[in-house]
Design a protein around this motif. Structure first.
Motif, PDB file in Angstrom:
ATOM      1  N   UNK A   1     111.269  85.241 -19.752  1.00 44.02           N
ATOM      2  CA  UNK A   1     109.925  85.266 -19.168  1.00 44.02           C
ATOM      3  C   UNK A   1     110.025  85.653 -17.695  1.00 44.02           C
ATOM      4  N   UNK A   2     109.221  86.625 -17.304  1.00 46.58           N
ATOM      5  CA  UNK A   2     109.105  87.020 -15.906  1.00 46.58           C
ATOM      6  C   UNK A   2     107.629  87.181 -15.574  1.00 46.58           C
ATOM      7  N   UNK A   3     107.345  87.239 -14.289  1.00 49.67           N
ATOM      8  CA  UNK A   3     105.972  87.487 -13.824  1.00 49.67           C
ATOM      9  C   UNK A   3     105.986  88.539 -12.721  1.00 49.67           C
ATOM     10  N   UNK A   4     104.893  89.265 -12.640  1.00 51.14           N
ATOM     11  CA  UNK A   4     104.603  90.087 -11.477  1.00 51.14           C
ATOM     12  C   UNK A   4     103.302  89.563 -10.878  1.00 51.14           C
ATOM     13  N   UNK A   5     103.285  89.384  -9.569  1.00 52.34           N
ATOM     14  CA  UNK A   5     102.103  88.857  -8.895  1.00 52.34           C
ATOM     15  C   UNK A   5     101.796  89.747  -7.695  1.00 52.34           C
ATOM     16  N   UNK A   6     100.633  90.385  -7.726  1.00 51.04           N
ATOM     17  CA  UNK A   6     100.199  91.256  -6.634  1.00 51.04           C
ATOM     18  C   UNK A   6      98.864  90.735  -6.119  1.00 51.04           C
ATOM     19  N   UNK A   7      98.790  90.507  -4.833  1.00 46.80           N
ATOM     20  CA  UNK A   7      97.545  89.978  -4.269  1.00 46.80           C
ATOM     21  C   UNK A   7      96.418  90.999  -4.450  1.00 46.80           C
TER      22      UNK A   7
ATOM     23  N   UNK B   1     113.054  89.429 -10.722  1.00 51.36           N
ATOM     24  CA  UNK B   1     112.605  90.447 -11.679  1.00 51.36           C
ATOM     25  C   UNK B   1     113.103  91.839 -11.303  1.00 51.36           C
ATOM     26  N   UNK B   2     113.041  92.211 -10.027  1.00 52.23           N
ATOM     27  CA  UNK B   2     113.445  93.559  -9.634  1.00 52.23           C
ATOM     28  C   UNK B   2     114.954  93.770  -9.741  1.00 52.23           C
ATOM     29  N   UNK B   3     115.714  92.691  -9.749  1.00 50.19           N
ATOM     30  CA  UNK B   3     117.163  92.804  -9.932  1.00 50.19           C
ATOM     31  C   UNK B   3     117.573  92.720 -11.406  1.00 50.19           C
ATOM     32  N   UNK B   4     116.591  92.501 -12.277  1.00 53.15           N
ATOM     33  CA  UNK B   4     116.897  92.393 -13.701  1.00 53.15           C
ATOM     34  C   UNK B   4     117.008  93.779 -14.340  1.00 53.15           C
ATOM     35  N   UNK B   5     117.979  93.998 -15.223  1.00 49.60           N
ATOM     36  CA  UNK B   5     118.054  95.283 -15.927  1.00 49.60           C
ATOM     37  C   UNK B   5     116.839  95.521 -16.814  1.00 49.60           C
TER      38      UNK B   5
END
Length: 250
Positions: A200-206, A16-20
């Motif tokens: 589709x992407x996700x972000x997951x933060x504890x 995700x962080x490397x995606x434009x």
């Protein structure tokens, strides 16, 4: 510490962080607010003019660049090769960037201050990886050096979680859905590209509590100096503060 097995599939942040589209979605981040926060933080910490600073998970380097403009020697590290490539366009003799995984020992240092800003922690699947990252940061600090971790206020964030949001940027409509998945705050990101590809992407933060952070700090050999609640550095209040900002000392 026994090495962790390699993940069966790419970790969410490595794609995700490397995606434009990541940079498109977050293009409007408040630079003035970020700089005002750093000014307030530097006033509180008062680094010496010759201090060496590390931006620990620097992204495209917006904090690193400003800290360098304030006159400090700054190194920024991030796992995203795309972000570091963008950051390196601003590099000079006293501003350096490197692709680096915070779970690996830092090959440079020592630093007087390390900054981990804008909720750039708690992404890993295993809690031991969080502790490992903190131990690596501690090892890169000079004795007496300080680490600042700027994290969301988990209690308030979970309580006020917005389940669904829609955001349109440059003709692309992002559908954002948030929920809790065991110990993680999850943001699902769905959209259709200009050429009609479904993405589709996700972000997951504890969902880390202050108490869990304090357990990590003990294991990493860090002493908690203060906990602050916002970018004006007012005292932390679990019920109302938007942020949970830790100042730690080696």
């Amino acid at each position: 510490m026994t090495p962790l097995p390699a993940p069966a599939e790419p970790e969410w942040f490595s794609t995700w962080f490397d995606s434009p589209y990541y940079h498109l979605l977050y293009h409007d981040r408040n630079q003035a607010e970020a700089q005002a926060f750093l000014d307030t933080l530097l006033t509180r910490l008062h680094p010496k003019p010759q201090a060496r600073l590390l931006d620990f998970a620097c992204g495209k380097g917006r904090h690193s660049i400003y800290l360098s403009e304030r006159g400090y020697d700054v190194t920024g590290i991030d796992l995203s090769a795309e972000s570091i490539a963008a950051a390196r366009r601003h590099a000079h003799q006293h501003l350096h960037f490197a692709v680096h995984d915070m779970r690996e020992p830092l090959p440079f240092g020592p630093f007087d201050f390390i900054f981990n800003l804008f909720t750039s922690f708690g992404y890993f699947q295993h809690e031991s990886e969080n502790v490992l990252a903190l131990r690596n940061a501690t090892a890169a600090l000079r004795p007496g050096g300080k680490l600042v971790i700027d994290f969301l206020n988990t209690e308030r964030t979970v309580r006020e979680l917005v389940a669904h949001e829609q955001k349109t940027v440059n003709g692309i409509t992002f559908q954002l859905r948030r929920h809790l998945d065991r110990d993680f705050i999850v943001k699902e990101i769905d959209f259709r590209t200009a050429d009609s590809q479904e993405m589709h992407f996700e972000e997951r933060v504890r969902a880390l509590s202050r108490e869990r952070f304090e357990e990590y700090f003990l294991l990493a050999g860090l002493r908690l100096v203060d906990v602050l609640g916002d970018y004006q550095l007012r005292p932390y209040d679990e019920a109302s503060s938007p942020r949970m900002i830790f100042i730690l000392k080696k």
